[in-house]
Scaffold this motif. Structure first.
Motif, PDB file in Angstrom:
ATOM      1  N   LYS A 281       0.831  -1.211   0.000  1.00 32.88           N
ATOM      2  CA  LYS A 281       0.000   0.000   0.000  1.00 32.88           C
ATOM      3  C   LYS A 281       0.864   1.258   0.000  1.00 32.88           C
ATOM      4  O   LYS A 281       0.542   2.231  -0.667  1.00 32.88           O
ATOM      5  CB  LYS A 281      -0.937  -0.003   1.205  1.00 32.88           C
TER       6      LYS A 281
ATOM      7  N   ALA B 165       0.789   4.032  -2.913  1.00 36.37           N
ATOM      8  CA  ALA B 165       0.490   5.424  -2.572  1.00 36.37           C
ATOM      9  C   ALA B 165       1.608   6.346  -3.072  1.00 36.37           C
ATOM     10  O   ALA B 165       1.334   7.443  -3.576  1.00 36.37           O
ATOM     11  CB  ALA B 165       0.307   5.572  -1.064  1.00 36.37           C
ATOM     12  N   HIS B 166       2.847   5.898  -2.951  1.00 34.44           N
ATOM     13  CA  HIS B 166       3.995   6.682  -3.428  1.00 34.44           C
ATOM     14  C   HIS B 166       3.872   6.957  -4.925  1.00 34.44           C
ATOM     15  O   HIS B 166       4.009   8.103  -5.370  1.00 34.44           O
ATOM     16  CB  HIS B 166       5.290   5.914  -3.115  1.00 34.44           C
TER      17      HIS B 166
ATOM     18  N   ASN C 189       0.982   9.296  -5.803  1.00 32.10           N
ATOM     19  CA  ASN C 189       1.335  10.694  -5.544  1.00 32.10           C
ATOM     20  C   ASN C 189       2.195  11.262  -6.675  1.00 32.10           C
ATOM     21  O   ASN C 189       1.989  12.395  -7.106  1.00 32.10           O
ATOM     22  CB  ASN C 189       2.079  10.829  -4.210  1.00 32.10           C
TER      23      ASN C 189
END
Length: 139
Positions: free
Chosen positions: A22, A26-27, A30
């Motif tokens: 996760k 998410a990295h 972004n």
């Protein structure tokens, strides 16, 4: 083109962390969101600039120069528009939990490759083979 990914720190995987955890997803989401925002701002700025610079020059050379500049700008924006579409597709892959794996062979693409090209869909081996085939067909 402004590379929004360059402002991000490389992802440092934790010991024993599963590939495409996760945190990793998410990295990359972004990075992609930032890149998309930068591209959309560039596209919007170009539209306003082109509307503001609509001048009719009496000199044919000035007119030709302006048309050439606009054609080049439009070609660049078209490339960026296509990249925005690819970013949106990649974000959909992240949401579908299908990000980070090669479309052809299914192996991990790798964090470093995705850091360099977050929209990559092929591992380096499959991409290399694809480029070799393209070169052979072009000859």
């Amino acid at each position: 083109m402004n590379n929004g990914a360059s402002s991000f720190q490389p992802y440092v995987a934790k010991k024993g962390e599963e590939y495409m955890s996760k945190g990793q997803l998410a990295h990359f989401a972004n990075i992609l969101d930032s890149l998309k925002g930068d591209l959309m701002a560039d596209i919007e700025r170009t539209v306003h600039t082109m509307q503001d610079e609509q001048t009719v020059f009496a000199d044919p050379n000035d007119r030709a120069s302006q048309e050439t500049d606009m054609a080049l700008e439009l070609r660049n924006r078209d490339r960026e528009r296509k990249l925005v579409k690819k970013i949106e597709e990649t974000l959909d892959r992240i949401k579908a939990d299908d990000y980070g794996f090669c479309d052809k062979c299914g192996i991990e693409i790798g964090i470093q490759r995705l850091e360099a090209r977050p929209t990559a869909t092929l591992c380096i081996d499959c991409k290399t083979l694809e480029e070799l085939r393209e070169k052979q067909v072009a000859k």
